[in-house]
Design a protein around this motif. Structure first.
Motif, mmCIF file in Angstrom:
data_model
loop_
_atom_site.group_PDB
_atom_site.id
_atom_site.type_symbol
_atom_site.label_atom_id
_atom_site.label_comp_id
_atom_site.label_asym_id
_atom_site.label_seq_id
_atom_site.Cartn_x
_atom_site.Cartn_y
_atom_site.Cartn_z
ATOM 1 N N TYR A 1 -105.015 48.070 -50.811
ATOM 2 C CA TYR A 1 -105.884 48.922 -50.363
ATOM 3 C C TYR A 1 -107.146 49.443 -51.176
ATOM 4 C CZ TYR A 1 -107.297 53.374 -47.941
ATOM 5 O OH TYR A 1 -108.073 54.444 -47.458
ATOM 6 N N ASP A 2 -106.575 49.951 -52.623
ATOM 7 C CA ASP A 2 -107.537 50.717 -53.320
ATOM 8 C C ASP A 2 -108.474 49.666 -53.747
ATOM 9 O OD1 ASP A 2 -105.665 49.122 -54.977
ATOM 10 O OD2 ASP A 2 -105.645 50.529 -56.768
ATOM 11 N N ARG A 3 -108.358 48.248 -53.829
ATOM 12 C CA ARG A 3 -109.568 47.351 -54.266
ATOM 13 C C ARG A 3 -110.236 46.981 -52.738
ATOM 14 N NH1 ARG A 3 -106.660 42.768 -56.859
ATOM 15 N NH2 ARG A 3 -108.619 41.804 -56.730
ATOM 16 N N ASP B 1 -110.680 60.052 -44.403
ATOM 17 C CA ASP B 1 -109.499 59.756 -44.962
ATOM 18 C C ASP B 1 -108.373 60.020 -43.976
ATOM 19 O OD1 ASP B 1 -107.089 59.566 -46.145
ATOM 20 O OD2 ASP B 1 -107.852 59.994 -48.320
#
Length: 131
Positions: free
Chosen positions: A13-15, A36
């Motif tokens: 997710y963070d990438r 978010d």
């Protein structure tokens, strides 16, 4: 009517979130809003869920053309794109199908704008799956 286009990425997710933003930018979309959902639901309801963000993407030229056809179409803008975690190392990306702009208000004169937006969003999603 299927109202979304969905792909799965072999990215955590963070990438995935910055990769999606970059792919949208390549197709002329800016991200106007970022919600978010995970943080909001945790804060407001104490509910836990997977990382989940709603990106409000907009291509100014396409938005301008759509608004020239129907001022109320702003209710359906920007195009929402969702990125959510699917385990630790995969993400799911879903984008609203711009044809919704044509079907909900039943305005065929919006079809050229929706068609172009769809081509651009599909190109962004395809770029993510081939990179």
């Amino acid at each position: 009517m299927d109202y979304g286009m969905t792909i799965t990425l072999d990215l955590p997710y963070d990438r995935a979130v910055p990769a999606v933003k970059a792919a949208l930018a390549e197709q002329g979309f800016g991200v106007l809003t970022e919600i978010d959902a995970r943080a909001t639901l945790k804060e407001k309801l104490g509910h836990d869920m997977e990382p989940y963000v709603i990106l409000g993407a907009c291509n100014p030229q396409l938005a301008h053309r759509a608004l020239d056809v129907d001022r109320q179409i702003g209710l359906l803008l920007p195009c929402n794109v969702v990125v959510r975690a699917d385990g630790d190392d995969r993400s799911i990306v879903s984008a609203l199908d711009p044809q919704v702009m044509v079907s909900i208000p039943e305005r065929e004169d919006l079809r050229p704008v929706a068609d172009e937006a769809g081509v651009r969003i599909r190109a962004a999603l395809d770029a993510l799956t081939t990179s």
